[in-house]
Write a protein that holds these residues in place. Structure first.
Motif, mmCIF file in Angstrom:
data_model
loop_
_atom_site.group_PDB
_atom_site.id
_atom_site.type_symbol
_atom_site.label_atom_id
_atom_site.label_comp_id
_atom_site.label_asym_id
_atom_site.label_seq_id
_atom_site.Cartn_x
_atom_site.Cartn_y
_atom_site.Cartn_z
ATOM 1 N N LEU A 140 0.842 -1.239 0.068
ATOM 2 C CA LEU A 140 -0.033 -0.058 0.102
ATOM 3 C C LEU A 140 0.805 1.281 -0.017
ATOM 4 N N LEU A 161 -0.887 5.378 6.545
ATOM 5 C CA LEU A 161 -2.096 4.874 6.242
ATOM 6 C C LEU A 161 -3.436 5.316 6.613
ATOM 7 N N TRP A 282 -5.933 2.223 3.004
ATOM 8 C CA TRP A 282 -5.280 2.890 2.044
ATOM 9 C C TRP A 282 -4.119 3.974 2.142
ATOM 10 N N ARG A 283 -3.177 4.290 1.279
ATOM 11 C CA ARG A 283 -2.209 5.069 1.473
ATOM 12 C C ARG A 283 -2.607 6.510 1.825
#
Length: 309
Positions: A140, A161, A282-283
């Motif tokens: 990710l 994240l 998600w990043r």
């Protein structure tokens, strides 16, 4: 009686099934307990099935109730898909999406999410990558995954994240149906420590329980024996089912029967312990393409269905 099933009955049923209580469902839905009880009784009457075992401690699904739960979630999911499908401009018509999963979450949470996304976004090429949690985080952060569904409250790199919880699963004690602890409605970790433990080493589930166990050990001077530490959930379930030990595991993994048809009972934990949260990750700072946003919306819809809306 010649009634017709309604979406309201499905939603009330799902909420009671997820909360194990009419009172809790009443608070969640902001509806009188009597209305929920009446709806559940009418649903059982129409189906000709007993969906819940009633007790002063709450409502437990019967085997028929567990089977109906699967179908009810599909009905609510189909309604959500139909509603979303009216707005064709929202769904991406092409592109690709790479989703990371862990083996534990993939086996028990994802099939309906993927099926629904495929229906709402048929033009998107979907690729699934299964890896252990640390490597999913690495992928990710490096931009090799668009998004992941995983245990989201035990991340090693939370500063890099974004995590959005989809479902929060309490831990309960798993045991054989005829286990000595099964006579109680609630069980403490100290009582569990008197028996061999079957420990699941997957998706950082053990990590979330490590602190509470260590606290119990320190307070009571207990040293429970780990009969087995394994990444196999079926091995845990089988050993618990035959009475070889007990396990403390999140509810989303619970199934009442082993592969050999042994019944696995569950009891609430008296201790306050962390939940196991499954969510989207998600990043941080990564722009979310249309395909990713659509997947997030589908996953949110699915989560609302599991909570009974």
């Amino acid at each position: 009686m010649n009634r017709h099933l309604t979406l309201k009955q499905f939603r009330y049923f799902l909420t009671v099934a997820e909360s194990d209580s009419v009172a809790a469902a009443s608070r969640m839905l902001n509806i009188a307990q009597s209305a929920i009880t009446k709806s559940i009784l009418e649903l059982e009457d129409e189906l000709g099935l007993v969906l819940f075992e009633r007790s002063p401690k709450g409502m437990r699904l019967t085997p028929e109730g567990h089977r109906f739960l699967v179908k009810a979630r599909r009905v609510i999911g189909a309604v959500a898909d139909a509603t979303r499908g009216v707005r064709q401009d929202v769904a991406p018509q092409g592109g690709s999406l790479t989703v990371g999963v862990t083996s534990l979450v993939a086996g028990y949470y994802l099939s309906e999410v993927f099926a629904r996304f495929a229906r709402t976004s048929p033009g998107v090429e979907l690729r699934i990558v299964e890896e252990a949690p640390p490597f999913l985080e690495h992928l990710l952060i490096n931009g090799e995954l668009d998004i992941a569904i995983m245990v989201s409250n035990a991340l090693e790199e939370p500063q890099a994240l974004v995590a959005e919880t989809l479902t929060r699963s309490p831990n309960r004690v798993w045991m054989a149906a005829d286990h000595a602890l099964a006579a109680q409605e609630e069980v403490s970790l100290a009582e569990c420590a008197d028996y061999d433990q079957v420990v699941l080493l997957a998706d950082r589930v053990e990590l979330l329980m490590r602190g509470p166990w260590e606290q119990v050990h320190a307070q009571h001077g207990l040293k429970p024996r780990a009969l087995l530490r394994t990444t196999s959930l079926e091995a845990v379930r089988s050993l618990v089912g035959v009475g070889a030990g007990v396990a403390v595991l999140p509810d989303f993994l619970y199934r009442p029967w082993t592969l050999d048809a042994e019944h696995v009972a569950v009891r609430k934990l008296r201790d306050a312990v962390p939940t196991v949260d499954v969510g989207l990750v998600w990043r941080r700072g990564s722009p979310l393409r249309g395909e990713v946003q659509e997947f997030i919306e589908v996953a949110r819809d699915q989560s609302r269905g599991h909570r009974g809306w």
